[in-house]
Design an enzyme around this catalytic site. Structure first.
Site, short mmCIF file in Angstrom:
data_model
loop_
_atom_site.label_atom_id
_atom_site.label_comp_id
_atom_site.label_asym_id
_atom_site.label_seq_id
_atom_site.Cartn_x
_atom_site.Cartn_y
_atom_site.Cartn_z
N LYS A 141 0.83 -1.20 0.00
CA LYS A 141 0.00 0.00 0.00
C LYS A 141 0.87 1.25 0.00
O LYS A 141 0.64 2.17 -0.79
CB LYS A 141 -0.90 0.01 1.24
CG LYS A 141 -1.60 1.34 1.47
CD LYS A 141 -2.48 1.33 2.70
CE LYS A 141 -1.80 1.74 3.99
NZ LYS A 141 -1.53 3.18 4.14
N ASN A 142 1.86 1.27 0.89
CA ASN A 142 2.63 2.50 1.06
C ASN A 142 3.62 2.76 -0.07
O ASN A 142 4.27 3.81 -0.10
CB ASN A 142 3.35 2.51 2.41
CG ASN A 142 2.39 2.76 3.56
OD1 ASN A 142 1.21 3.05 3.33
ND2 ASN A 142 2.86 2.66 4.78
N ARG B 207 -4.76 10.54 4.60
CA ARG B 207 -3.82 11.66 4.65
C ARG B 207 -2.74 11.56 3.58
O ARG B 207 -2.15 12.56 3.20
CB ARG B 207 -3.24 11.87 6.04
CG ARG B 207 -2.54 10.70 6.62
CD ARG B 207 -1.85 11.05 7.92
NE ARG B 207 -0.59 11.71 7.70
CZ ARG B 207 -0.30 12.96 8.03
NH1 ARG B 207 -1.19 13.72 8.62
NH2 ARG B 207 0.88 13.46 7.78
N CYS C 208 -5.64 8.32 9.58
CA CYS C 208 -5.59 7.65 10.88
C CYS C 208 -5.41 8.68 12.00
O CYS C 208 -4.59 9.59 11.88
CB CYS C 208 -4.40 6.70 10.93
SG CYS C 208 -4.71 5.13 10.13
N ARG D 36 0.29 14.37 13.63
CA ARG D 36 0.67 14.14 12.25
C ARG D 36 0.61 15.38 11.37
O ARG D 36 -0.19 15.48 10.44
CB ARG D 36 -0.20 13.03 11.65
CG ARG D 36 -0.02 11.73 12.37
CD ARG D 36 -0.67 10.59 11.65
NE ARG D 36 0.15 10.03 10.61
CZ ARG D 36 -0.16 8.95 9.91
NH1 ARG D 36 -1.30 8.33 10.14
NH2 ARG D 36 0.63 8.47 9.00
N ASP E 97 4.21 0.69 12.29
CA ASP E 97 3.02 0.02 11.75
C ASP E 97 2.90 -1.44 12.20
O ASP E 97 1.93 -2.11 11.87
CB ASP E 97 3.02 0.08 10.21
CG ASP E 97 2.67 1.48 9.70
OD1 ASP E 97 2.28 2.34 10.52
OD2 ASP E 97 2.79 1.71 8.48
N ARG F 80 -8.71 -0.39 4.51
CA ARG F 80 -7.83 0.63 3.94
C ARG F 80 -6.46 0.04 3.60
O ARG F 80 -5.79 0.53 2.70
CB ARG F 80 -7.63 1.79 4.94
CG ARG F 80 -8.87 2.63 5.16
CD ARG F 80 -8.55 3.85 5.99
NE ARG F 80 -7.28 4.42 5.56
CZ ARG F 80 -6.40 5.01 6.35
NH1 ARG F 80 -6.64 5.14 7.62
NH2 ARG F 80 -5.29 5.50 5.86
C1 UD1 Z 1 4.05 6.93 6.65
C2 UD1 Z 1 3.24 5.70 6.37
C3 UD1 Z 1 2.63 5.18 7.66
C4 UD1 Z 1 3.71 4.98 8.73
C5 UD1 Z 1 4.58 6.22 8.86
C6 UD1 Z 1 5.78 5.99 9.77
C7 UD1 Z 1 2.49 6.05 4.10
C8 UD1 Z 1 1.36 6.35 3.19
N1 UD1 Z 1 2.21 6.03 5.42
O1 UD1 Z 1 3.18 7.93 7.15
O2 UD1 Z 1 1.98 3.94 7.39
O3 UD1 Z 1 3.09 4.72 9.97
O4 UD1 Z 1 5.08 6.63 7.58
O5 UD1 Z 1 6.52 4.92 9.33
O6 UD1 Z 1 3.59 5.79 3.67
N2 UD1 Z 1 6.06 14.75 10.95
C9 UD1 Z 1 6.22 16.09 11.22
N3 UD1 Z 1 6.06 16.99 10.19
C10 UD1 Z 1 5.76 16.60 8.93
C11 UD1 Z 1 5.63 15.23 8.65
C12 UD1 Z 1 5.78 14.31 9.68
O7 UD1 Z 1 6.47 16.48 12.35
O8 UD1 Z 1 5.62 17.46 8.04
C13 UD1 Z 1 6.22 13.75 12.03
C14 UD1 Z 1 4.96 12.95 12.32
O9 UD1 Z 1 4.09 13.64 13.20
C15 UD1 Z 1 5.53 11.69 12.93
C16 UD1 Z 1 6.85 11.52 12.19
O10 UD1 Z 1 7.13 12.77 11.60
O11 UD1 Z 1 5.78 11.87 14.30
C17 UD1 Z 1 6.84 10.47 11.10
O12 UD1 Z 1 5.72 10.68 10.25
P1 UD1 Z 1 5.78 10.38 8.70
O13 UD1 Z 1 6.96 9.54 8.38
O14 UD1 Z 1 5.60 11.64 7.95
O15 UD1 Z 1 4.47 9.50 8.49
P2 UD1 Z 1 3.63 9.45 7.18
O16 UD1 Z 1 4.51 9.72 6.01
O17 UD1 Z 1 2.40 10.24 7.34
#
Ligand code: UD1
Length: 419
Positions: free
Chosen positions: A22-23, A93, A117, A122, A306, A398
């Site tokens: 998925k990711n 998201r 989620c 996030r 995850d 999902r």
């Molecule tokens: C992706 C994965 C999700 C997984 C996560 C962490 C996808 C579609 N989803 O989510 O399944 O759980 O990686 O492995 O690939 N953060 C900030 N600012 C930002 C962006 C992120 O502070 O602009 C923080 C988040 O709050 C979190 C951390 O960074 O604490 C990691 O999040 P991130 O790697 O961005 O998660 P996703 O990409 O949303």
């Protein structure tokens, strides 16, 4: 609304295939927006999030042909709408992933602030700051991120904290920017590397995939290609834990063990036997009792957040006390109160779950709260005595393709009702 009913106590046995990730699929679909040529993607999983991303592309103006067996073909020559509306973005998201490609190729994007989620706050500040550094003008109003740029330019961007979709969004934008972009502290997840490989097949010039520094030399345009999505490592490991907690013996095909080094090590620490009869096959045999394992979630190659919920179930059924620290997301222990309803003895201290293994879990009605949490409830149900009825299973749809069919094929007593 659909419910899943699991009657536990059956050791899983048999062989099932792993689906595409998925990711990796979601960013690859977004990346198709970077060209007007035809793109063919295969090994696409049938998931709600994938349908949502296809709907999003469709309303931007993509022409999409889905062949259930062969994958999807996408032609983005007619893209004429640059707005990702609230109704779609709030359900997923990862919709934010269209922002980089739209700004890079069309000079504009309007993306509703994401939902998805409910784990932690996030934010998407790093996506926004990164694009700003590359020359985009970005405003936030009426719940939308509005981004404009004539042509993006290269920049050096340090990502703190490491962000998976942030790295992907900026890598896609940089592929068409003017000059060199350096992404420091970039995510090293296999899905990020798969995207880099796909973009390079489209004509991008990206170096460093799989390391924490990505160097992207922007090109004028990208072209059509074909790409096969990598296996889903989270689905793979979820089934591995399912075999462990039911003391089963299963084989997973079409998998990639190389992306699962840390989880496999933790499962071995728990006493589980993990073998690789072929490079893309994993056999899992689990003894009784299991040993408890301490772990801390962290970005790849660390233990994936995850899989945290699934490992809580394993530890709940192991003999002894263990600690699981969640360091990636705040507030990602919502499933704990549901697991407690089944008799798990889990105590939360800040970002640490202290798990006291119990002799058995007992089935009960429970509610899924997010995608991976719902998987943990299915696993708990498989191991529990009696029936576990899981509601709000749209969360599981999902991210897990036909989970009940796959588990049924392994001998689980599981069914879906739409009462
Ligand atoms: C992706 C994965 C999700 C997984 C996560 C962490 C996808 C579609 N989803 O989510 O399944 O759980 O990686 O492995 O690939 N953060 C900030 N600012 C930002 C962006 C992120 O502070 O602009 C923080 C988040 O709050 C979190 C951390 O960074 O604490 C990691 O999040 P991130 O790697 O961005 O998660 P996703 O990409 O949303």
């Amino acid at each position: 609304m659909d419910k899943i009913i699991v009657r536990g106590g059956h050791a899983l046995r048999g062989t099932i295939p792993i689906s595409g990730a998925k990711n990796a699929t979601l960013p690859a679909l977004a990346a198709t927006l970077l060209t007007g040529d035809r793109i063919h993607l295969s090994n696409i999983p049938h998931l709600k999030d994938v349908t949502t991303m296809l709907e999003l592309l469709g309303q931007h103006g993509s022409a999409i042909t889905v062949d259930e067996r062969l994958g999807v073909e996408i032609n983005n020559s007619g893209v004429n709408n640059f707005r990702a509306p609230y109704d779609l973005v709030r359900t997923m998201r990862a919709s934010i992933l269209v922002m980089g490609p739209l700004v890079a190729r069309h000079g504009m994007a309007e993306i509703s602030l994401p939902g998805g989620c409910a784990i932690g706050s996030r934010p998407v500040n790093l996506h926004i700051e990164g694009l700003r550094k590359m020359g985009a003008e970005i405003t936030l109003d009426e719940g939308y991120i509005r981004a404009r740029a004539n042509r993006l330019h290269g920049a050096t961007i340090y990502l703190d904290p490491v962000t998976v979709t942030g790295t992907e969004n900026l890598m896609m934008a940089a592929a068409l920017a003017d000059g060199r972009t350096i992404l420091e502290n970039a995510a090293r997840e296999p899905e990020v590397s798969d995207l880099a490989i796909f973009l390079n097949k489209m004509g991008a010039r990206i170096q460093g995939a799989g390391t924490s520094t990505l160097i992207i030399d922007g090109v004028e345009e990208l072209h059509g290609t074909q790409h096969r999505i990598i296996p889903d490592r989270i689905e793979t490991a979820t089934f591995m834990v399912a075999a462990a907690v039911t003391h089963g013996d299963i084989t997973l095909t079409d998998a990639d063990p190389e992306t699962l080094e840390t989880p496999i090590q933790k499962l071995r620490d728990a006493g589980v036997i993990v073998e690789f009869p072929e490079p893309d096959r994993i056999r899992i045999l689990a003894p009784d009792p299991l040993k408890p394992v301490d772990l801390e979630t962290s970005p790849y190659p660390g233990f994936p957040t995850d899989l945290q919920a699934q490992m809580l179930v394993l530890n709940s059924l192991a003999q002894g006390v263990s600690r699981i620290a969640e360091t990636v997301f705040e507030n990602r222990f919502m499933h704990v109160s549901e697991l407690q309803r089944l008799g798990a003895d889990i105590r939360i201290h800040g970002n640490i779950a202290e798990v006291h293994g119990v002799d058995h879990l007992l089935g009960a009605p429970v509610m899924a709260t997010d995608l991976r949490a719902s998987a943990s409830l299915v696993l708990a149900g498989l191991a529990a005595r009696g029936a576990t009825v899981i509601s709000r299973v749209y969360h599981i749809d999902r991210g897990y393709e036909r989970i009940e069919e796959k588990l049924h094929a392994l001998g689980a007593d599981i069914q879906r009702t739409s009462a």
